[in-house]
Design an enzyme around this catalytic site. Structure first.
Site, PDB file in Angstrom:
ATOM      1  N   HIS A 156       0.911  -1.095  -0.129  1.00 17.08           N
ATOM      2  CA  HIS A 156       0.189   0.076   0.017  1.00 17.08           C
ATOM      3  C   HIS A 156       0.851   1.214  -0.111  1.00 17.08           C
ATOM      4  O   HIS A 156       1.362   1.680   1.071  1.00 17.08           O
ATOM      5  CB  HIS A 156      -0.877   0.086   1.476  1.00 17.08           C
ATOM      6  CG  HIS A 156      -1.958   0.939   1.285  1.00 17.08           C
ATOM      7  ND1 HIS A 156      -2.867   1.142   0.545  1.00 17.08           N
ATOM      8  CD2 HIS A 156      -1.949   2.276   2.041  1.00 17.08           C
ATOM      9  CE1 HIS A 156      -3.526   2.410   0.637  1.00 17.08           C
ATOM     10  NE2 HIS A 156      -2.865   3.087   1.751  1.00 17.08           N
ATOM     11  N   LYS A 173       0.115   9.959   1.121  1.00 16.73           N
ATOM     12  CA  LYS A 173       0.792   9.383  -0.141  1.00 16.73           C
ATOM     13  C   LYS A 173       0.549   9.831  -1.381  1.00 16.73           C
ATOM     14  O   LYS A 173       1.380  10.328  -2.105  1.00 16.73           O
ATOM     15  CB  LYS A 173       0.804   7.806  -0.005  1.00 16.73           C
ATOM     16  CG  LYS A 173       1.330   7.118   1.261  1.00 16.73           C
ATOM     17  CD  LYS A 173       1.098   5.747   1.336  1.00 16.73           C
ATOM     18  CE  LYS A 173      -0.457   5.316   1.434  1.00 16.73           C
ATOM     19  NZ  LYS A 173      -1.220   5.850   2.678  1.00 16.73           N
ATOM     20  N   ASP A 186      -1.877   3.884  -4.692  1.00 18.93           N
ATOM     21  CA  ASP A 186      -2.683   2.987  -3.808  1.00 18.93           C
ATOM     22  C   ASP A 186      -1.943   1.654  -3.524  1.00 18.93           C
ATOM     23  O   ASP A 186      -1.637   1.154  -2.380  1.00 18.93           O
ATOM     24  CB  ASP A 186      -4.127   2.937  -4.234  1.00 18.93           C
ATOM     25  CG  ASP A 186      -4.931   2.250  -3.102  1.00 18.93           C
ATOM     26  OD1 ASP A 186      -4.799   2.744  -1.963  1.00 18.93           O
ATOM     27  OD2 ASP A 186      -5.613   1.400  -3.466  1.00 18.93           O
ATOM     28  N   ARG A 207      17.647  18.485  11.822  1.00 19.67           N
ATOM     29  CA  ARG A 207      17.865  19.453  10.660  1.00 19.67           C
ATOM     30  C   ARG A 207      18.841  18.533   9.613  1.00 19.67           C
ATOM     31  O   ARG A 207      18.510  18.770   8.439  1.00 19.67           O
ATOM     32  CB  ARG A 207      18.875  20.894  11.173  1.00 19.67           C
ATOM     33  CG  ARG A 207      19.019  21.440  10.223  1.00 19.67           C
ATOM     34  CD  ARG A 207      19.782  22.863  10.525  1.00 19.67           C
ATOM     35  NE  ARG A 207      20.220  23.635   9.528  1.00 19.67           N
ATOM     36  CZ  ARG A 207      21.305  24.284   9.507  1.00 19.67           C
ATOM     37  NH1 ARG A 207      22.120  24.315  10.607  1.00 19.67           N
ATOM     38  NH2 ARG A 207      21.881  25.016   8.480  1.00 19.67           N
TER      39      ARG A 207
END
Length: 141
Positions: free
Chosen positions: A8, A29, A47, A101
Site C-alpha cells: 500500500h 501518499k 494506492d 535538521r
C-alpha cells in the site's frame, strides 16, 4: 527476478528513478505523489505498488486495474501520465516525522535491497527536496 509483492503505497519517478511513498491511510501518499507529478514526475502507481527485485534493483510497477489513476482527496480519481516501471531509489515514510535538521542516513530493506529512507518533514521544500534527491542524490560532503 523475485515474485512481486504488493504494498500500500504511491510511486512516482523522475527519468525512471522512483520514490516509494509509504504510510498509513490518510497520511498524504497520494497528495505527495500529486505534488511530484506537478513538478514533472511520472506516475508509476497509486494506492498499490507491485515490487520485485531484478539483480540489485527494486522495480515498482502498477497493477493493470489501476494504471494511470491517482486519488486527489476531495476531488476524486484523476488520470495521470504513467511509466511502466521505476527503479526505486528512495523510500519516504510518512508515518514518521523527521526532527533533526541534518538527520542520520537511514536505510530500509525492500525485497532484500537496502534503500535510502527519509521521514516526513513539515516544510514547503519537502516535495522539491525529494525531486532533487531523485535527480542528483544526496551529497557525501
Amino acid at each position: 527476478m523475485t515474485d512481486p509483492q504488493t504494498v500500500h503505497a504511491t510511486c512516482v519517478a523522475w527519468d525512471g528513478k522512483a520514490v516509494l511513498i509509504t504510510g498509513d491511510a490518510g497520511r498524504g501518499k497520494s497528495a505527495l505523489g500529486l505534488e511530484l507529478l506537478g513538478m514533472g514526475c511520472a506516475l508509476v502507481a497509486d494506492d498499490r505498488v507491485q515490487l520485485s527485485r531484478v539483480g540489485h534493483d527494486v522495480l515498482g510497477r502498477c497493477p493493470d486495474t489501476i494504471r494511470g489513476l491517482i486519488e486527489a482527496r476531495g476531488i476524486g480519481i484523476l488520470n495521470a501520465d504513467t511509466i511502466e516501471t521505476g527503479v526505486i531509489g528512495l523510500v519516504v515514510d510518512l508515518n514518521k516525522v523527521e526532527k533533526e535538521r541534518l538527520p542520520e542516513r537511514r536505510k530500509v530493506t525492500v525485497c532484500g535491497v537496502d534503500l535510502p529512507l527519509i521521514y516526513r518533514i513539515e516544510a514547503p521544500h519537502f516535495g522539491p527536496a525529494i525531486l532533487q534527491f531523485l535527480k542528483a542524490g544526496r551529497s557525501d560532503r
